[in-house]
Design an enzyme around this catalytic site. Structure first.
Site, mmCIF file in Angstrom:
data_model
loop_
_atom_site.group_PDB
_atom_site.id
_atom_site.type_symbol
_atom_site.label_atom_id
_atom_site.label_comp_id
_atom_site.label_asym_id
_atom_site.label_seq_id
_atom_site.Cartn_x
_atom_site.Cartn_y
_atom_site.Cartn_z
ATOM 1 C CE LYS A 30 -3.672 -2.359 2.639
ATOM 2 N NZ LYS A 30 -4.504 -2.271 3.864
ATOM 3 C CE1 TYR A 70 -8.954 -3.373 0.855
ATOM 4 C CE2 TYR A 70 -8.313 -1.402 -0.321
ATOM 5 C CZ TYR A 70 -7.993 -2.478 0.490
ATOM 6 O OH TYR A 70 -6.699 -2.649 0.932
ATOM 7 C CG ASN A 133 -3.184 -2.685 7.348
ATOM 8 O OD1 ASN A 133 -3.100 -2.227 6.211
ATOM 9 N ND2 ASN A 133 -4.215 -3.403 7.745
ATOM 10 C CG HIS A 136 -4.836 -6.562 -0.229
ATOM 11 N ND1 HIS A 136 -6.028 -6.680 0.440
ATOM 12 C CD2 HIS A 136 -4.887 -7.460 -1.251
ATOM 13 C CE1 HIS A 136 -6.774 -7.604 -0.158
ATOM 14 N NE2 HIS A 136 -6.103 -8.089 -1.199
ATOM 15 C CD GLU A 147 -8.289 -9.595 -3.393
ATOM 16 O OE1 GLU A 147 -9.047 -9.159 -2.513
ATOM 17 O OE2 GLU A 147 -7.150 -10.032 -3.141
HETATM 18 P P1 IDP Z 1 -7.058 -7.313 5.774
HETATM 19 O O1 IDP Z 1 -6.308 -6.269 4.972
HETATM 20 O O2 IDP Z 1 -6.229 -7.853 6.906
HETATM 21 O O3 IDP Z 1 -7.617 -8.405 4.877
HETATM 22 P P2 IDP Z 1 -9.805 -6.336 5.985
HETATM 23 O O4 IDP Z 1 -10.704 -6.619 7.138
HETATM 24 O O5 IDP Z 1 -10.087 -7.013 4.696
HETATM 25 O O6 IDP Z 1 -8.295 -6.606 6.467
HETATM 26 O O7 IDP Z 1 -9.832 -4.760 5.751
HETATM 27 C C1 IDP Z 1 -9.239 -4.195 4.608
HETATM 28 C C2 IDP Z 1 -8.420 -3.006 5.016
HETATM 29 O O8 IDP Z 1 -9.294 -1.997 5.496
HETATM 30 C C3 IDP Z 1 -7.444 -3.243 6.151
HETATM 31 O O9 IDP Z 1 -6.209 -3.785 5.707
HETATM 32 C C4 IDP Z 1 -7.273 -1.864 6.727
HETATM 33 O O10 IDP Z 1 -6.345 -1.098 5.957
HETATM 34 C C5 IDP Z 1 -8.647 -1.263 6.527
HETATM 35 N N1 IDP Z 1 -9.458 -1.383 7.750
HETATM 36 C C6 IDP Z 1 -10.066 -2.496 8.220
HETATM 37 N N2 IDP Z 1 -10.706 -2.258 9.364
HETATM 38 C C7 IDP Z 1 -10.495 -0.939 9.626
HETATM 39 C C8 IDP Z 1 -10.906 -0.067 10.690
HETATM 40 O O11 IDP Z 1 -11.605 -0.464 11.623
HETATM 41 N N3 IDP Z 1 -10.469 1.225 10.612
HETATM 42 C C9 IDP Z 1 -9.708 1.690 9.593
HETATM 43 N N4 IDP Z 1 -9.293 0.911 8.574
HETATM 44 C C10 IDP Z 1 -9.686 -0.389 8.591
HETATM 45 MG MG MG Z 2 -9.126 -8.356 3.426
#
Ligand code: IDP
Ligand code: MG
Length: 170
Positions: A30, A70, A133, A136, A147
């Site tokens: 990212k 997303y 974080n 992805h 994807e």
């Molecule tokens: P993942 O990336 O570990 O698969 P997902 O639940 O699919 O996690 O969420 C996609 C992305 O959305 C996350 O990597 C993160 O960047 C963002 N995200 C998820 N939950 C939150 C939140 O509660 N606050 C802000 N960003 C979030």
């Molecule tokens: Mg995810």
């Protein structure tokens, strides 16, 4: 794979074998990973594990692509901010291949919330905030297929025979 069989296979036979046997996943570094200079560090973790790189591109993401990627999170409160962030600066999009690569990549990446991610994982070692974080990774084989098709054309996916294969597989 049997070592003798591996060396006896023609390129076409290998490609067929690969299509049947090998799993692929979609990985994206990212904007925060790129801006923080962690591209090499992140790629190295997949490379040294023994997975095979199938495609890689450095790109700015369009809003349309970000929203499609997303889509499952469309109704979540963080959706708008997430799309804004992903489209804000360049990312690195990749496809990696290997037995069990989807689940193993999720382990290499670590938990979604970096404060809960184990040390030794990418998020556990380099991040502190869920909205930053770094990376992805597809969460299931079907998601990976969707994807990969969304981010890459068929021609961009490179099937090749890594010479390391017999040293990585029985
Ligand atoms: P993942 O990336 O570990 O698969 P997902 O639940 O699919 O996690 O969420 C996609 C992305 O959305 C996350 O990597 C993160 O960047 C963002 N995200 C998820 N939950 C939150 C939140 O509660 N606050 C802000 N960003 C979030
Ligand atoms: Mg995810």
């Amino acid at each position: 794979m049997d070592l003798q069989l591996y060396w006896l296979m023609t390129k076409d036979e290998f490609i067929k074998f690969e299509e049947i046997a090998l799993e692929r996943t979609f990985i994206a570094i990212k904007p925060d990973g790129v801006q923080r200079g962690l591209v090499g560090e992140i790629i190295q973790r997949f490379e040294r594990k023994g997975f095979t790189l199938v495609s890689l591109k450095f790109m700015k993401v369009s809003r349309e692509l970000a929203e499609k990627h997303y889509d499952v999170h469309r109704d979540r409160p963080f959706f708008a901010g997430l799309v804004e962030f992903i489209t804000s600066a360049p990312i690195v999009a990749m496809v990696w291949e290997g037995d069990g690569v989807v689940a193993a990549s999720r382990k290499i990446i670590g938990a979604t919330n970096p404060l809960a991610a184990e040390p030794g994982t990418i998020r556990g070692d380099f991040a502190i905030n869920i909205g930053r974080n770094l990376i992805h990774g597809s969460d299931a084989i079907e998601t990976a297929q969707r994807e990969i098709a969304l981010w890459f054309t068929e021609e961009e996916l490179v099937s090749w025979q890594p010479h390391l294969s017999p040293w990585l597989h029985e």
